[in-house]
Design a protein around this motif. Sequence first.
Motif, PDB file in Angstrom:
ATOM      1  N   GLU A 246      44.777  19.518  40.460  1.00 47.39           N
ATOM      2  CA  GLU A 246      43.821  20.212  41.336  1.00 47.39           C
ATOM      3  C   GLU A 246      44.367  20.258  42.767  1.00 47.39           C
ATOM      4  OE1 GLU A 246      41.927  19.377  37.680  1.00 47.39           O
ATOM      5  OE2 GLU A 246      42.960  17.974  38.993  1.00 47.39           O
ATOM      6  N   SER A 247      44.976  19.151  43.197  1.00 49.08           N
ATOM      7  CA  SER A 247      45.566  19.099  44.546  1.00 49.08           C
ATOM      8  C   SER A 247      46.766  20.034  44.641  1.00 49.08           C
ATOM      9  CB  SER A 247      46.004  17.673  44.878  1.00 49.08           C
ATOM     10  OG  SER A 247      44.930  16.775  44.746  1.00 49.08           O
TER      11      SER A 247
ATOM     12  N   SER B  36      47.185  22.783  42.917  1.00 50.47           N
ATOM     13  CA  SER B  36      46.639  24.139  42.931  1.00 50.47           C
ATOM     14  C   SER B  36      46.132  24.498  44.327  1.00 50.47           C
ATOM     15  CB  SER B  36      45.497  24.247  41.909  1.00 50.47           C
ATOM     16  OG  SER B  36      44.821  25.471  42.021  1.00 50.47           O
ATOM     17  N   GLU B  37      45.420  23.564  44.943  1.00 53.89           N
ATOM     18  CA  GLU B  37      44.880  23.788  46.286  1.00 53.89           C
ATOM     19  C   GLU B  37      46.012  24.053  47.289  1.00 53.89           C
ATOM     20  OE1 GLU B  37      42.168  21.206  49.389  1.00 53.89           O
ATOM     21  OE2 GLU B  37      42.018  20.745  47.246  1.00 53.89           O
TER      22      GLU B  37
ATOM     23  N   MET C   6      47.650  27.549  46.786  1.00 56.31           N
ATOM     24  CA  MET C   6      46.839  28.663  47.284  1.00 56.31           C
ATOM     25  C   MET C   6      47.052  28.905  48.784  1.00 56.31           C
ATOM     26  SD  MET C   6      45.363  29.960  44.654  1.00 56.31           S
ATOM     27  CE  MET C   6      43.939  30.914  45.181  1.00 56.31           C
ATOM     28  N   LYS C   7      47.707  27.962  49.480  1.00 57.25           N
ATOM     29  CA  LYS C   7      48.017  28.158  50.899  1.00 57.25           C
ATOM     30  C   LYS C   7      49.291  28.979  51.089  1.00 57.25           C
ATOM     31  CE  LYS C   7      45.772  23.857  52.284  1.00 57.25           C
ATOM     32  NZ  LYS C   7      45.954  22.438  52.659  1.00 57.25           N
TER      33      LYS C   7
ATOM     34  N   GLU D  30      53.806  23.871  50.311  1.00 58.70           N
ATOM     35  CA  GLU D  30      52.928  24.853  49.661  1.00 58.70           C
ATOM     36  C   GLU D  30      53.730  25.918  48.900  1.00 58.70           C
ATOM     37  OE1 GLU D  30      52.706  26.029  54.153  1.00 58.70           O
ATOM     38  OE2 GLU D  30      52.927  24.194  52.947  1.00 58.70           O
TER      39      GLU D  30
END
Length: 481
Positions: A306-307, A309-310, A313-314, A354
Motif C-alpha cells: 500500500e505504501s 502504491s502511494e 502515484m506521486k 517515487e
Amino acid sequence: MGIVAGLDSSPDFTRIVVCDSDTGAVLRQGYAPHPVESPDGGRPSDVDPQAWLLSLGEAAGGGLLEGVQAIGVSAQQNAVVPLDAQGNTVRPAMVGGDKRTQVAAADLIDALGGREAWAQAVGCVPQAAQPVTKLRWLARTEPENAQRTAILLQAHDWLVWQLLGRPIRRTTDRGGASSTGYWSAATGAYRPDLVELALGHQAMLPEVIGPADAAGRTPEGLLISVGTGETMAAAFGLGIGLGDAVVSLGASGSVMAVHPEALVDGSGMITALADATGMHLPVVTTLNAVRTLRGTAELLGLPDLESLSELAMKSTPGSHGLVLLPYLEGERTPNLPHTAGTLAGLRRESMKAEHLARAAFEGMLCGLADALDVLRARGVEVRRVFLLGPAAELPAVQAAAPSLFGTQVVVPQPADYAAIGAARQAAWALGMSQGSLDARTPPTWQGAVAQVLEPGEELAVGQAVRQQFVAVREQTHPGAF
C-alpha cells in the motif's frame, strides 16, 4: 430448481458455498483449514488425502448442507493421488511443485525428444508441479511405491470418488485431465504411453466425462457433478466467456483466456488447458508479478505494498524514463530462465524513490501485457481483462493496468470464485438430471460484483509506456520473443 453446494479444496483449506441454483446467490458458507503441518513451517509436498476429507467434514458442519440437492467439487490442480489395485493410497498425495521434481521434468522433456514434442503431444511442456513429472520422480526415487501404483487420481477426482462411496467407476473432467501432462485438450484423449514413460508402467486412469454430466449419486441420493480443477472452477465462477482474459497477480503471474480451440505452442510458453464448459483455456505464466513489488518495497524501505502504491502515484506514467524489466527470478515469458532484472533509463532527474516505485508497477504490468500478447498473437480475442489477487486493489495497479493492457479492466470483489464455480457446475448437472438445462448451456448466474476500469484518454500514454518497455526488452534481450 432448489439449492446446490460447491466445495473448493485448496492447498490450505476447504471452503463450501451453498447457492440458489437459479440465480447463484450465496445463501450460506463454511470454512475449515486442512489439518496439515509441515516440519519447516512451509507448505508440505506430501499430504495424506484423508486430511482433505477431515477438513471437508468440518467445513460442512452445523447442518450447512441441509436441503442441498447437488454438490460440485473443485480442488487444487497438480495434486496426484497414487492408489494400489484395491484403491488404497500407496503413499501420501504429491501436491504443489518443488525443486525435487525439477530434474524429473527435464528428464521427461529429453525422453520424448524436447519441448516441441511435448507441446504437440499434450499441449504443455512438463513442469515441476505437474502429475506426469511427479510420476517420473516417484519411479526414480521410490521405485517400490511406483511399482505398487495401479490407479492415478487427482485431488478433485479422489474427493468425488470418496463422496460417492468409492464406486468401481472413477471419473474426471476435461479441465482436470488437461493439467496432468498425459491428456491432450486438442485430441480429447489420454496418452497412456506418457504415463508409462514417466511411471515405468501403465496405470488405470479416470474416465473423462462431459462438463454437465454427473459423476453419480451418493448412497443417500445426493447428486455429485463431475468436478474440476481450481483454475477452471474459478473461471466458471467468474462467468468468463469468449473475449475475456483473466490476469492473476500472485508472487508469479498468470494470464488465461477462453478460446474455442486448443492452442499448440512449440515454444512451450502456452499451456493448453481445457475449461469447465467444453471450451479451451490457454494459459501463459510469468515468474515475476507481485514479487517485483515486494522486492521494490524492501529496497525502498517501505513496510507494505500500500505504501509502495502511494509512493508510485506521486510519479507520472513512464516513471521519468525509468524502465524495470522485472525478471528477478529468471523468466518463463519470455523464456529467459537464467537472466536477472534490469533497471534502465537512470538519469539524475529520474533517481527518485517515487519513479522507481512507479517503474516497478509498470514493469510488472508490462510483463503481463507481454503474456497477453502471446495469446493475442495466436488469435485469442481479448475484449476485457479480469484482474485477480489482493494486489489488483492497489491504486497504482488500477491506474496503469487499463492503458498498458489496452482494454477494459474488471476488478471483481473478493469472493470464493472456485467454490462458486463448483456450485454452478452442480446446478448444471442438476438441471440436466431434471431436464431443465442441456449439455451446451450452463445455468445463467448473476455475474461477479466488480469495478470496471476503462483505458479512456490514458490509452495513448499507456501504449507509449509499453513501447518504451518493449524497446528496452528488445535491446537487452534481442529476439526474446
